[in-house]
Scaffold this motif. Structure first.
Motif, PDB file in Angstrom:
ATOM      1  N   UNK A 326       0.847  -1.200   0.000  1.00 21.19           N
ATOM      2  CA  UNK A 326       0.000   0.000   0.000  1.00 21.19           C
ATOM      3  C   UNK A 326       0.881   1.249   0.000  1.00 21.19           C
ATOM      4  N   UNK A 327       0.819   2.001  -1.083  1.00 21.19           N
ATOM      5  CA  UNK A 327       1.600   3.236  -1.168  1.00 21.19           C
ATOM      6  C   UNK A 327       0.646   4.420  -1.106  1.00 21.19           C
ATOM      7  N   UNK A 328       1.046   5.439  -0.406  1.00 19.32           N
ATOM      8  CA  UNK A 328       0.183   6.609  -0.293  1.00 19.32           C
ATOM      9  C   UNK A 328       0.605   7.692  -1.280  1.00 19.32           C
ATOM     10  N   UNK A 329      -0.341   8.159  -2.055  1.00 20.15           N
ATOM     11  CA  UNK A 329      -0.067   9.207  -3.035  1.00 20.15           C
ATOM     12  C   UNK A 329      -0.952  10.405  -2.698  1.00 20.15           C
ATOM     13  N   UNK A 330      -0.307  11.498  -2.395  1.00 21.34           N
ATOM     14  CA  UNK A 330      -1.063  12.707  -2.064  1.00 21.34           C
ATOM     15  C   UNK A 330      -1.203  13.556  -3.324  1.00 21.34           C
ATOM     16  N   UNK A 331      -2.433  13.751  -3.772  1.00 24.23           N
ATOM     17  CA  UNK A 331      -2.663  14.544  -4.978  1.00 24.23           C
ATOM     18  C   UNK A 331      -2.998  15.981  -4.588  1.00 24.23           C
ATOM     19  N   UNK A 332      -2.642  16.890  -5.466  1.00 27.58           N
ATOM     20  CA  UNK A 332      -2.857  18.316  -5.235  1.00 27.58           C
ATOM     21  C   UNK A 332      -2.203  18.715  -3.916  1.00 27.58           C
ATOM     22  N   UNK A 333      -0.980  18.244  -3.753  1.00 28.12           N
ATOM     23  CA  UNK A 333      -0.290  18.339  -2.469  1.00 28.12           C
ATOM     24  C   UNK A 333      -0.023  19.775  -2.043  1.00 28.12           C
ATOM     25  N   UNK A 334      -0.019  20.686  -3.022  1.00 29.78           N
ATOM     26  CA  UNK A 334       0.304  22.070  -2.684  1.00 29.78           C
ATOM     27  C   UNK A 334      -0.936  22.949  -2.559  1.00 29.78           C
ATOM     28  N   UNK A 335      -2.108  22.331  -2.713  1.00 32.86           N
ATOM     29  CA  UNK A 335      -3.320  23.139  -2.629  1.00 32.86           C
ATOM     30  C   UNK A 335      -3.587  23.436  -1.168  1.00 32.86           C
ATOM     31  N   UNK A 336      -2.949  24.494  -0.709  1.00 34.82           N
ATOM     32  CA  UNK A 336      -2.951  24.766   0.719  1.00 34.82           C
ATOM     33  C   UNK A 336      -4.339  25.161   1.216  1.00 34.82           C
ATOM     34  N   UNK A 337      -4.867  24.324   2.042  1.00 32.35           N
ATOM     35  CA  UNK A 337      -6.189  24.618   2.611  1.00 32.35           C
ATOM     36  C   UNK A 337      -6.080  24.604   4.124  1.00 32.35           C
ATOM     37  N   UNK A 338      -4.922  24.921   4.591  1.00 34.01           N
ATOM     38  CA  UNK A 338      -4.724  24.960   6.039  1.00 34.01           C
ATOM     39  C   UNK A 338      -4.236  23.642   6.607  1.00 34.01           C
ATOM     40  N   UNK A 339      -4.106  22.639   5.754  1.00 34.54           N
ATOM     41  CA  UNK A 339      -3.610  21.352   6.232  1.00 34.54           C
ATOM     42  C   UNK A 339      -2.279  21.083   5.541  1.00 34.54           C
ATOM     43  N   UNK A 340      -1.265  20.757   6.315  1.00 35.57           N
ATOM     44  CA  UNK A 340       0.039  20.503   5.710  1.00 35.57           C
ATOM     45  C   UNK A 340       0.290  19.001   5.601  1.00 35.57           C
ATOM     46  N   UNK A 341       1.252  18.663   4.741  1.00 33.51           N
ATOM     47  CA  UNK A 341       1.559  17.246   4.530  1.00 33.51           C
ATOM     48  C   UNK A 341       1.959  16.579   5.850  1.00 33.51           C
ATOM     49  N   UNK A 342       2.726  17.297   6.653  1.00 31.44           N
ATOM     50  CA  UNK A 342       3.152  16.694   7.923  1.00 31.44           C
ATOM     51  C   UNK A 342       1.958  16.449   8.851  1.00 31.44           C
ATOM     52  N   UNK A 343       0.960  17.319   8.743  1.00 33.57           N
ATOM     53  CA  UNK A 343      -0.254  17.107   9.549  1.00 33.57           C
ATOM     54  C   UNK A 343      -0.922  15.807   9.127  1.00 33.57           C
ATOM     55  N   UNK A 344      -0.986  15.615   7.817  1.00 33.49           N
ATOM     56  CA  UNK A 344      -1.606  14.405   7.283  1.00 33.49           C
ATOM     57  C   UNK A 344      -0.848  13.193   7.792  1.00 33.49           C
ATOM     58  N   UNK A 345       0.457  13.264   7.705  1.00 36.23           N
ATOM     59  CA  UNK A 345       1.277  12.115   8.092  1.00 36.23           C
ATOM     60  C   UNK A 345       1.110  11.777   9.562  1.00 36.23           C
ATOM     61  N   UNK A 346       1.064  12.799  10.398  1.00 39.42           N
ATOM     62  CA  UNK A 346       0.921  12.449  11.809  1.00 39.42           C
ATOM     63  C   UNK A 346      -0.487  11.979  12.106  1.00 39.42           C
ATOM     64  N   UNK A 347      -1.442  12.454  11.333  1.00 41.79           N
ATOM     65  CA  UNK A 347      -2.813  11.998  11.575  1.00 41.79           C
ATOM     66  C   UNK A 347      -3.013  10.535  11.188  1.00 41.79           C
ATOM     67  N   UNK A 348      -2.407  10.137  10.072  1.00 43.95           N
ATOM     68  CA  UNK A 348      -2.625   8.752   9.649  1.00 43.95           C
ATOM     69  C   UNK A 348      -1.509   7.816  10.124  1.00 43.95           C
ATOM     70  N   UNK A 349      -0.500   8.403  10.728  1.00 44.34           N
ATOM     71  CA  UNK A 349       0.551   7.561  11.304  1.00 44.34           C
ATOM     72  C   UNK A 349       1.441   6.910  10.260  1.00 44.34           C
ATOM     73  N   UNK A 350       1.534   7.537   9.103  1.00 45.47           N
ATOM     74  CA  UNK A 350       2.396   6.985   8.044  1.00 45.47           C
ATOM     75  C   UNK A 350       2.915   8.087   7.162  1.00 45.47           C
ATOM     76  N   UNK A 351       4.047   7.854   6.562  1.00 43.83           N
ATOM     77  CA  UNK A 351       4.593   8.807   5.612  1.00 43.83           C
ATOM     78  C   UNK A 351       3.835   8.721   4.294  1.00 43.83           C
ATOM     79  N   UNK A 352       3.729   9.850   3.636  1.00 49.56           N
ATOM     80  CA  UNK A 352       3.192   9.862   2.282  1.00 49.56           C
ATOM     81  C   UNK A 352       4.334   9.426   1.357  1.00 49.56           C
TER      82      UNK A 352
END
Ligand SMILES: Nc1ncnc2c1ncn2[C@@H]1O[C@H](COP(=O)(O)OP(=O)(O)OP(=O)(O)O)[C@@H](O)[C@H]1O
Ligand SMILES: [Mg+2]
Length: 419
Positions: A326-352
């Motif tokens: 299972x590989x995680x692919x973050x699309x539209x990664x720069x569409x800043x809506x107040x959530x950062x990639x690191x926030x996502x990673x800590x929320x799901x407990x895995x690196x993108x």
């Protein structure tokens, strides 16, 4: 006859329990080993009786079927849940599947539907158990880099999945296929696995008559698909395409076994079999995910996408998929809506694993012309990102992103901790 399938019935209405017990009593290969009147009772009984299949009502007063299923999947993981509901809404179905249910039956159902579901779920679980026992370290991708490429096995099946719709699966699947074919030099077939509402034909400007997976159905029922090639379209971009049926109701004709046969046949003749999946779990999607060597699981920087990803990762674990698959692919990664990639990673407990930038202009321009942006706007960052993904998937590059080489699981945090 072989072993009997041990079934536990869970429903708060006594008449329903009796009725189901009687119905199943007619089947020589099915044995009702017990019945429970509540979610709580089902947990203790399942622990004692070790059923193969649990028929679970979704609406119960103390602990509902979804909560009970969630608990069961960790406490008695060998028990496969078939959820029963009077509501057939997609949301119910998805929540059940995410909780770990293997099937979903909408009441009222016929006894044929009931027994077919129980047998299917049982067979699938048995197959999974024997597969896991037989090949604990089989496959995976070219994690180390050196052994990648065509290797000693057949082509790779790459499923593009997301537990939420509209995050760019089709866009990425099409462009990834084109990039792998034109730049990485792979033979690529793109399968539209969204059998009801497939969009691949739209993105590639294809609308042929009698050329879709639906035309293969008679052959699939008979066994191996022999004239697969006849129904695959050779597209001008250099990829080959197997389209979804032209109308939604034809999707029902495609069975999980049929899908498996198609994918097996295609992986024998192509380096890469890229499948654009639906965003909900049904039997055919599960068959594709099971068959896949890699699942590129897409998410976007939206709270709902992140939440569903967390749930999906739990399901993936329950299904026995290893982390490398299972590989995680973050699309539209720069569409800043107040959530950062690191926030996502800590929320799901895995690196993108991979990121793709947002580029509305290139994407929409390409869409309107029916030409993949990878070809019409080759230099754009979004195309570069797709190429990197194609190289990683093809095993052309050691590990994925430069910023990380392994999945260092970040500590799990509450989903809303970064608000
Ligand atoms: N990287 C991107 N930059 C800008 N727009 C994008 C990008 N990726 C996808 N889109 C746009 O997002 C929308 C959804 O994309 P797409 O149809 O590929 O998603 P999907 O996950 O396949 O959706 P569905 O659930 O409908 O199948 C489209 O309008 C597409 O043009
Ligand atoms: Mg799509």
């Amino acid at each position: 006859m072989a072993d009997q399938i041990r079934v536990l019935i869970v429903d708060d209405i006594p008449e329903t329990r009796d009725h189901l017990t009687k119905l199943l009593g007619f089947e020589s290969d099915i044995e009702v080993v017990g019945s429970a009147a509540s979610g709580t009772e089902s947990l203790s009984l399942a622990g004692e009786l070790m059923p193969d299949v649990v028929l679970m009502d979704i609406n119960m007063p103390d602990m509902d079927g979804i909560a009970a299923t969630e608990k069961l999947s960790s406490q008695v993981p060998t028990a496969a849940v078939v959820m029963m509901s009077v509501q057939g809404e997609a949301d119910y179905l998805r929540r059940s599947m995410l909780a770990g249910a293997r099937e979903f039956l909408v009441k009222p159902f016929s006894s044929d539907e009931l027994t077919a579901s129980i047998r299917q779920v049982y067979t699938r679980e048995q197959a999974k158990i024997s597969r896991m026992a037989a090949a604990p370290a089989a496959g995976g991708t070219a994690a180390g880099g050196s052994g990648g490429g065509d290797g000693d096995h057949d082509g790779q099946v790459v499923a593009i999945f997301s537990p939420k719709g509209g995050v760019g699966r089709t866009t990425v699947a099409v462009n990834l296929a084109v990039a792998a074919a034109t730049e990485v030099g792979k033979s690529v077939v793109l399968v539209d696995g969204s059998f009801q509402f497939g969009d691949v034909g739209v993105l590639l400007n294809l609308n042929p008559k009698n050329k879709s997976i639906a035309d293969l159905v008679p052959e699939l029922e008979a066994g191996e698909p022999e004239s697969l090639d006849t129904f695959i379209i050779n597209h001008s971009t250099g990829i080959r395409v197997l389209l979804a049926p032209p109308s939604p109701e034809m999707a029902e004709l495609i069975t999980p076994a049929g899908v498996r046969r198609v994918l097996e046949a295609l992986r024998r003749t192509h380096d890469l079999v890229i499948v654009d999946c639906t965003s909900w779990f049904n039997e055919t999607t599960l068959a594709i995910l099971d068959a896949a060597d890699v699942i590129l699981t897409m998410l976007s920087l939206e709270i709902t996408s992140i939440k569903n990803m967390r749930l999906f990762l739990e399901v993936a674990e329950q299904l026995g998929y290893d982390q490398e698959k299972v590989k995680l692919v973050l699309n539209r990664a720069d569409s800043s809506l107040g959530i950062r990639v690191t926030d996502v990673e800590s929320s799901i407990g895995r690196k993108v694993d991979h990121t793709i930038v947002s580029d509305g202009r290139s994407v929409v321009y390409a869409l309107n012309r029916g030409v993949p942006f990878f070809l019409s706007n080759r230099e754009a960052q979004v195309s570069q990102d797709i190429l990197r993904l194609a190289q990683a998937v093809s095993g052309e590059r050691a590990a994925a992103a430069p910023q990380d080489s392994a999945h260092k699981a970040a500590p799990k945090k509450s989903l809303f901790s970064f608000r």
